[in-house]
Design a protein around this motif. Structure first.
Motif, PDB file in Angstrom:
ATOM      1  N   GLY A 110      84.132  24.778  37.005  1.00 24.30           N
ATOM      2  CA  GLY A 110      83.621  25.629  35.934  1.00 24.30           C
ATOM      3  C   GLY A 110      83.803  27.110  36.195  1.00 24.30           C
ATOM      4  N   GLU A 111      82.715  27.835  36.043  1.00 23.62           N
ATOM      5  CA  GLU A 111      82.732  29.297  36.186  1.00 23.62           C
ATOM      6  C   GLU A 111      83.135  29.729  37.595  1.00 23.62           C
ATOM      7  OE1 GLU A 111      82.604  33.171  34.946  1.00 23.62           O
ATOM      8  OE2 GLU A 111      82.489  31.368  33.705  1.00 23.62           O
ATOM      9  N   LYS A 112      82.868  28.904  38.579  1.00 22.82           N
ATOM     10  CA  LYS A 112      83.236  29.226  39.964  1.00 22.82           C
ATOM     11  C   LYS A 112      84.755  29.359  40.111  1.00 22.82           C
ATOM     12  CE  LYS A 112      79.151  29.238  41.854  1.00 22.82           C
ATOM     13  NZ  LYS A 112      78.559  30.452  42.401  1.00 22.82           N
ATOM     14  N   ILE A 113      85.521  28.603  39.321  1.00 28.47           N
ATOM     15  CA  ILE A 113      86.982  28.709  39.381  1.00 28.47           C
ATOM     16  C   ILE A 113      87.413  30.083  38.899  1.00 28.47           C
ATOM     17  CG2 ILE A 113      89.154  27.831  38.422  1.00 28.47           C
ATOM     18  CD1 ILE A 113      87.838  25.052  38.390  1.00 28.47           C
ATOM     19  N   ARG A 114      86.797  30.552  37.848  1.00 31.64           N
ATOM     20  CA  ARG A 114      87.102  31.896  37.336  1.00 31.64           C
ATOM     21  C   ARG A 114      86.783  32.948  38.401  1.00 31.64           C
ATOM     22  NH1 ARG A 114      88.021  34.089  32.460  1.00 31.64           N
ATOM     23  NH2 ARG A 114      87.558  36.280  32.212  1.00 31.64           N
ATOM     24  N   GLU A 115      85.646  32.828  39.044  1.00 34.50           N
ATOM     25  CA  GLU A 115      85.261  33.765  40.109  1.00 34.50           C
ATOM     26  C   GLU A 115      86.262  33.712  41.257  1.00 34.50           C
ATOM     27  OE1 GLU A 115      81.150  33.659  41.463  1.00 34.50           O
ATOM     28  OE2 GLU A 115      80.585  32.779  39.539  1.00 34.50           O
ATOM     29  N   LEU A 116      86.729  32.521  41.571  1.00 31.85           N
ATOM     30  CA  LEU A 116      87.711  32.337  42.634  1.00 31.85           C
ATOM     31  C   LEU A 116      88.985  33.125  42.319  1.00 31.85           C
ATOM     32  CD1 LEU A 116      88.655  30.716  45.189  1.00 31.85           C
ATOM     33  CD2 LEU A 116      89.415  28.947  43.598  1.00 31.85           C
ATOM     34  N   TYR A 117      89.511  32.956  41.103  1.00 35.82           N
ATOM     35  CA  TYR A 117      90.710  33.685  40.699  1.00 35.82           C
ATOM     36  C   TYR A 117      90.470  35.197  40.699  1.00 35.82           C
ATOM     37  CZ  TYR A 117      93.705  29.758  39.446  1.00 35.82           C
ATOM     38  OH  TYR A 117      94.511  28.642  39.494  1.00 35.82           O
ATOM     39  N   GLU A 118      89.336  35.615  40.168  1.00 36.91           N
ATOM     40  CA  GLU A 118      89.045  37.051  40.092  1.00 36.91           C
ATOM     41  C   GLU A 118      88.943  37.677  41.481  1.00 36.91           C
ATOM     42  OE1 GLU A 118      85.508  37.197  37.723  1.00 36.91           O
ATOM     43  OE2 GLU A 118      86.625  37.132  35.837  1.00 36.91           O
TER      44      GLU A 118
END
Length: 149
Positions: A115-123
């Motif tokens: 979920g949102e953790k994947i977005r944080e990972l990329y960022e």
């Protein structure tokens, strides 16, 4: 009439020479690009797939005990970050983002983030070069579903 045949023959020879040089240039550029890809992969593997960057990003996203780094982990965080920057510096500038993207995709494939953790990972991974004060200073642009940050 003889002049016209001579001019047309000369034009045909020039056209053939120009066509041959265009083909040779295209082949050389394609070979150069494919060797660069191998070179980047080799550099990425020599840096153990950005092991310290992976640990740093993982810890930033997951955090210790459900939160971010614990206060007694400050030295560990700083050391891990410095080693990550060192890993990035030891790879050609043109290969850094490619390596970081491979690192992120590997973590994503392992199912470590959802979920949102994947977005944080990329960022977070995208910002690493800027945070380390190395090129590319604007950060990385990944070819991911999250490239619009």
């Amino acid at each position: 009439m003889a002049k016209l045949v001579l001019i047309l023959s000369a034009f045909a020879v020039l056209l053939l020479v120009a066509n041959a040089s265009i083909y040779r240039t295209t082949v050389e550029v394609e070979e150069e690009n494919s060797s660069r890809g191998q070179s980047c992969q080799k550099q990425f593997e020599q840096q153990q797939r950005f092991r310290h960057c992976q640990m740093y990003v993982q810890k930033e996203i997951k955090g210790s005990q459900g939160g971010r780094w614990l206060s007694n982990d400050v030295n560990q965080r700083e050391q891990c970050f410095k080693q990550c920057c060192q890993e990035l510096q030891e790879v050609d500038r043109r290969c850094r983002c490619q390596g970081l993207e491979q690192m992120v995709k590997h973590q994503q494939q392992q199912g470590q983030f959802r979920g949102e953790k994947i977005r944080e990972l990329y960022e977070t991974a995208c910002e690493l070069p800027r945070m380390c004060n190395i090129q590319p200073m604007q950060g990385c642009q990944f070819s991911s579903p999250y490239e619009s940050f």
